[in-house]
Every structure is written in structure tokens, then in C-alpha cells.
Design a protein around this motif. Structure first.
Motif, PDB file in Angstrom:
ATOM      1  N   ARG A 176       1.189  -1.306   0.506  1.00  0.00           N
ATOM      2  CA  ARG A 176      -0.269  -0.151  -0.096  1.00  0.00           C
ATOM      3  C   ARG A 176       1.000   1.073   0.025  1.00  0.00           C
ATOM      4  O   ARG A 176       0.751   2.485  -0.828  1.00  0.00           O
ATOM      5  CB  ARG A 176      -0.843   0.263   1.626  1.00  0.00           C
ATOM      6  CG  ARG A 176      -1.464   1.049   1.186  1.00  0.00           C
ATOM      7  CD  ARG A 176      -2.842   0.836   2.576  1.00  0.00           C
ATOM      8  NE  ARG A 176      -4.650   1.537   2.683  1.00  0.00           N
ATOM      9  CZ  ARG A 176      -4.610   2.517   2.745  1.00  0.00           C
ATOM     10  NH1 ARG A 176      -3.027   2.678   4.120  1.00  0.00           N
ATOM     11  NH2 ARG A 176      -5.827   3.220   3.411  1.00  0.00           N
ATOM     12  N   THR A 177       1.824   0.748   0.628  1.00  0.00           N
ATOM     13  CA  THR A 177       2.938   2.316   0.646  1.00  0.00           C
ATOM     14  C   THR A 177       3.789   2.267  -0.194  1.00  0.00           C
ATOM     15  O   THR A 177       4.100   3.923  -0.501  1.00  0.00           O
ATOM     16  CB  THR A 177       3.202   2.253   2.233  1.00  0.00           C
ATOM     17  OG1 THR A 177       4.522   1.049   2.434  1.00  0.00           O
ATOM     18  CG2 THR A 177       2.517   2.657   3.235  1.00  0.00           C
ATOM     19  N   THR A 178       4.139   1.956  -1.113  1.00  0.00           N
ATOM     20  CA  THR A 178       4.922   1.472  -1.882  1.00  0.00           C
ATOM     21  C   THR A 178       4.519   1.409  -3.631  1.00  0.00           C
ATOM     22  O   THR A 178       5.289   0.995  -4.308  1.00  0.00           O
ATOM     23  CB  THR A 178       5.866   0.762  -2.081  1.00  0.00           C
ATOM     24  OG1 THR A 178       5.231  -0.737  -2.074  1.00  0.00           O
ATOM     25  CG2 THR A 178       6.840   0.515  -0.253  1.00  0.00           C
ATOM     26  N   GLY A 179       2.657   1.281  -3.329  1.00  0.00           N
ATOM     27  CA  GLY A 179       2.586   0.213  -4.988  1.00  0.00           C
ATOM     28  C   GLY A 179       1.885   1.963  -5.814  1.00  0.00           C
ATOM     29  O   GLY A 179       0.747   1.971  -6.128  1.00  0.00           O
ATOM     30  N   HIS A 180       2.585   2.826  -6.409  1.00  0.00           N
ATOM     31  CA  HIS A 180       2.462   4.314  -6.965  1.00  0.00           C
ATOM     32  C   HIS A 180       2.368   3.489  -8.195  1.00  0.00           C
ATOM     33  O   HIS A 180       1.333   4.489  -9.149  1.00  0.00           O
ATOM     34  CB  HIS A 180       4.112   4.463  -7.034  1.00  0.00           C
ATOM     35  CG  HIS A 180       4.442   4.950  -5.332  1.00  0.00           C
ATOM     36  ND1 HIS A 180       3.747   6.011  -4.672  1.00  0.00           N
ATOM     37  CD2 HIS A 180       5.717   4.959  -4.643  1.00  0.00           C
ATOM     38  CE1 HIS A 180       4.235   5.823  -2.907  1.00  0.00           C
ATOM     39  NE2 HIS A 180       5.320   5.491  -3.466  1.00  0.00           N
ATOM     40  N   ARG A 181       2.994   2.282  -8.599  1.00  0.00           N
ATOM     41  CA  ARG A 181       2.927   1.971 -10.421  1.00  0.00           C
ATOM     42  C   ARG A 181       1.326   1.778 -10.131  1.00  0.00           C
ATOM     43  O   ARG A 181       1.001   1.983 -11.644  1.00  0.00           O
ATOM     44  CB  ARG A 181       3.994   1.309 -11.043  1.00  0.00           C
ATOM     45  CG  ARG A 181       3.792   0.801 -12.296  1.00  0.00           C
ATOM     46  CD  ARG A 181       4.969   0.010 -12.480  1.00  0.00           C
ATOM     47  NE  ARG A 181       5.375  -0.313 -13.826  1.00  0.00           N
ATOM     48  CZ  ARG A 181       5.688  -0.276 -14.544  1.00  0.00           C
ATOM     49  NH1 ARG A 181       6.982   0.775 -13.905  1.00  0.00           N
ATOM     50  NH2 ARG A 181       5.617  -0.748 -16.145  1.00  0.00           N
ATOM     51  N   HIS A 187      -5.671   5.590 -11.885  1.00  0.00           N
ATOM     52  CA  HIS A 187      -5.865   6.712 -11.665  1.00  0.00           C
ATOM     53  C   HIS A 187      -6.268   6.553 -13.689  1.00  0.00           C
ATOM     54  O   HIS A 187      -7.012   7.681 -14.406  1.00  0.00           O
ATOM     55  CB  HIS A 187      -4.788   7.575 -11.830  1.00  0.00           C
ATOM     56  CG  HIS A 187      -5.299   7.753  -9.977  1.00  0.00           C
ATOM     57  ND1 HIS A 187      -5.851   9.224  -9.693  1.00  0.00           N
ATOM     58  CD2 HIS A 187      -4.588   7.036  -8.711  1.00  0.00           C
ATOM     59  CE1 HIS A 187      -5.796   9.002  -8.270  1.00  0.00           C
ATOM     60  NE2 HIS A 187      -5.112   8.347  -8.136  1.00  0.00           N
ATOM     61  N   LEU A 188      -5.225   6.717 -14.139  1.00  0.00           N
ATOM     62  CA  LEU A 188      -5.825   6.365 -15.676  1.00  0.00           C
ATOM     63  C   LEU A 188      -6.487   5.639 -16.179  1.00  0.00           C
ATOM     64  O   LEU A 188      -7.054   6.094 -16.941  1.00  0.00           O
ATOM     65  CB  LEU A 188      -4.396   5.970 -16.251  1.00  0.00           C
ATOM     66  CG  LEU A 188      -3.950   5.536 -17.620  1.00  0.00           C
ATOM     67  CD1 LEU A 188      -3.551   6.512 -18.389  1.00  0.00           C
ATOM     68  CD2 LEU A 188      -2.664   5.041 -17.965  1.00  0.00           C
ATOM     69  N   MET A 189      -7.198   5.033 -15.854  1.00  0.00           N
ATOM     70  CA  MET A 189      -7.731   3.460 -16.300  1.00  0.00           C
ATOM     71  C   MET A 189      -9.451   4.490 -15.650  1.00  0.00           C
ATOM     72  O   MET A 189     -10.402   4.578 -16.765  1.00  0.00           O
ATOM     73  CB  MET A 189      -7.654   2.783 -15.739  1.00  0.00           C
ATOM     74  CG  MET A 189      -6.539   1.511 -16.406  1.00  0.00           C
ATOM     75  SD  MET A 189      -6.980  -0.222 -15.526  1.00  0.00           S
ATOM     76  CE  MET A 189      -6.962  -0.390 -13.536  1.00  0.00           C
TER      77      MET A 189
END
Ligand code: DON
Length: 341
Positions: A176-181, A187-189
Motif C-alpha cells: 500500500r505504501t510503495t505501490g505507486h505504479r 488513475h489512468l483507468m
């Protein structure tokens, strides 16, 4: 806890079958135990703690016979293998056409975490890559996050066949804290109308499903449930509507091993799914569910020992779909001659 505690093994030794098939699994385990190729996943920091020596192989026949060797009761997080089961749940929740309008069924040839959507439709390519899985998870029905999570856990319970299931909070928080990708993809979807505005909720639920703790034995039961047309062969419970099993197996077959899916289809020829913790499930329809667990991964994110074991099992027993279709499978005949201890 990356490769979690050993859940109290509740094996009744009389359920494990001594047989030529079991001997073959023992030999495979011995042969590949010394193979040290690959690396444990590190991009989710908590997974970097995994023990690279762990190695288990489990197969469960549709009459409940268990064949297993090695670390089959060691807990680890299910990761991408969860995508298979959530896809089935969402097909039930929303129907085939609606799901297809949001998530395609096209293999990509790209890595599991590629930030790529179908040029014309803007859908993620398939439900097995991260983008497609996040979109799939966003379609789970429920009045709020708790209801959605509980419905998802209930679905996993039906496949696993017992109530003793947990989410590994350390792995969940780590991702949760590292899953920026993954967050960026969500967000893109949303931008393209593929997922609704509850982006953070969808992402949290996706990270929770990936952090479900299972062992190799659980995974084999889950695979056997798909092999048994959606009915758990141990409990007799219907885990998913049988009419969707074909859809699930199709995307596993074409997309389950990511950018190795083509070679996998060529060499192993069975619906399968891998996860970044080192699990692989393989479904031999109408026959047997297989799971392998070994955290050392190749560059595509598939378990090195897992792939080797499955390739050899398929070759030796003629499990490839087209061998099965041509009646060249040896495992069926052999299993029907097995004796319980
Ligand atoms: O979203 C992720 O990156 C992980 N939770 C799951 C990735 C995964 O298991 C890929 N499989 N080989």
C-alpha cells in the motif's frame, strides 16, 4: 511476515497417497531443490524477506486424494494468483458482457505491471495483468469497502474450503505504501472511464486480495476446484458458477503466465497462474489441481522451480491440453490404479 508462519498442519496422513505419482513428485522435488536460479521479489519490501529455500509441490485429484512433497503448509501471500478467482467473482456479479466492456481478454506479451491500455477501447488488456486485475477488483459488488472485502473473503473461503484465512497486514501495508505504479494505473483507468471514482478503495481491495495468506496445499485445492467445474472437491461446495469456469480457464491459458504465456502454452499446455510470492497453480480440467511454491523468480516474475516442475510434469504425463484431447495423457490411467495407504 513475508513467507508467513507455518499454519498448524492439519494433515491426516491417511489422506496423502503413496504411489508412483507421489514418487514422481518426490523425485522432482529432490531434483530441483538444489536449483538456486532466480531471485525473490523485492519491489514489495516485505516480500524481500522470503526464504529462497522453500519449495513445495501439491496435487489434488478430484476424488480428494492428496499428493504432496516439501513445504506445502508454509503460508505466503497469494499475490497475482488471486486475480483468477476475483475475475470469476466479478463475472458472477456483473455478467460477461459488462466485464468484457471494462477488461479485455487479449494477451499482451508485456510485463505484468506494464502501464498500457488497449489503444482503441482504452480497456486494460486482460484480467491477469495488474491493470486488468485492478479494474476487475473495482467491479466487486458491495455497499462499501467492508462488505466488498467480506464478500471477497467468502469467495476465497469457498475455494480454499476452510475458514482459517487471513490477510497478511505487513505485506498489505508494504504494498500500500510503495505501490505507486499500481496507483498510477488506477488513475489512468479512471481517466478513461474503466474504473469509477472509488480509486483508493479499489486499490486497497486489490492490495488486500494480493495479501491473502495461503499455502501450497490451499492453492492445489483452489486449482482442483476449477478443474472440478467450480465445485470444491473436498467440501462439495460450489465456489463459482460453473458456467464461468470456461471463461476463467481461457484467460489463465492465454494470459496467466504473462510474457511467458506463449511458451507456457507450447510447453505445458495447461491453464495456469503465477504470483510474485512464488506460487503457481495449474488446472488439469476434469482431472487434477496442481500447485507449486518456490519464491525464487525468473525475470518475468514466475517461479523458476515452479516452471521447471510443471514443464516436466506435463511432458512426462502427457498433460498438455492437446495430448489430453488426443487421449495421450498417462496420469489418468495411473491415478485410477492408485491405492490409498
Ligand atoms: O500488484 C502487484 O504488483 C502484486 N501485488 C502482484 C504481482 C504479481 O504477483 C505478479 N506475478 N507474478
Amino acid at each position: 511476515m513475508a513467507s508467513g508462519d507455518n499454519r498448524e498442519a492439519e494433515i491426516n496422513p491417511s489422506e496423502v497417497v503413496a504411489s508412483p505419482f507421489q514418487s514422481f513428485l518426490n523425485d522432482l522435488h529432490l531434483k530441483y531443490q538444489s536449483l538456486r536460479d532466480g531471485k525473490v521479489a523485492t519491489y514489495i519490501p516485505e516480500l524481500a524477506k522470503a526464504n529462497p529455500d522453500l519449495f513445495g509441490i501439491c496435487a489434488i485429484a478430484l476424488d480428494g486424494r492428496v499428493f504432496e512433497v516439501g513445504d506445502c503448509h508454509q503460508l505466503f501471500t497469494i499475490q497475482s494468483i488471486s486475480k483468477v478467482f476475483v475475475y470469476g467473482m466479478v463475472l458472477e456479479d456483473r455478467g460477461r458482457d459488462y466485464v468484457l466492456s471494462k477488461v479485455g481478454v487479449e494477451p499482451t506479451g508485456d510485463a505484468f505491471n506494464a502501464i498500457v491500455l488497449d489503444e482503441s477501447s482504452k480497456r486494460p488488456y486482460n484480467p491477469m495483468v495488474n491493470a486488468g486485475a485492478i479494474a476487475t477488483t473495482s467491479l466487486i459488488k458491495g455497499a462499501g469497502p467492508t462488505e466488498r472485502l467480506n464478500r471477497m473473503l467468502d469467495m476465497f473461503r469457498r475455494y480454499i474450503g476452510h475458514n482459517d484465512i487471513f490477510i497478511d497486514i505487513s505485506v498489505f501495508m508494504s504494498e500500500r505504501t510503495t505501490g505507486h505504479r499500481n496507483r498510477a494505473m488506477a488513475h489512468l483507468m479512471h481517466h478513461f472511464g474503466m474504473i469509477d471514482e472509488k480509486i483508493d478503495e479499489a486499490i486497497d481491495l486489490y492490495f488486500q486480495q494480493c495479501s491473502l495468506m495461503v499455502n501450497c496445499h490451499d492453492l492445489a485445492v483452489m486449482a482442483a476446484t476449477l478443474a472440478n467445474n467450480g465445485i470444491n472437491p473436498i467440501t462439495g461446495e460450489q465456489a463459482v458458477d460453473s458456467s464461468y469456469v470456461k471463461d476463467i480457464l481461457s484467460v489463465m491459458y492465454t494470459c496467466g503466465m504473462y510474457n511467458y504465456a506463449g511458451e507456457w502454452a507450447y510447453k505445458v499446455g495447461l491453464p495456469a497462474k503465477s504470483g510474485i510470492s512464488g506460487g503457481i497453480i495449474v488446472v488439469v480440467p476434469n482431472q487434477i489441481g496442481i500447485a507449486v511454491f518456490s519464491p525464487l523468480l525468473d525475470e518475468r516474475g514466475n517461479s523458476v522451480r515452479g516452471v521447471k516442475v510443471c514443464e516436466e510434469l506435463s511432458r512426462h504425463f502427457g498433460l498438455h491440453m492437446f495430448d489430453l484431447a488426443m487421449g495421450r495423457c498417462k496420469v489418468l490411467e495411473m491415478l485410477s490404479n492408485e491405492e490409498k495407504i
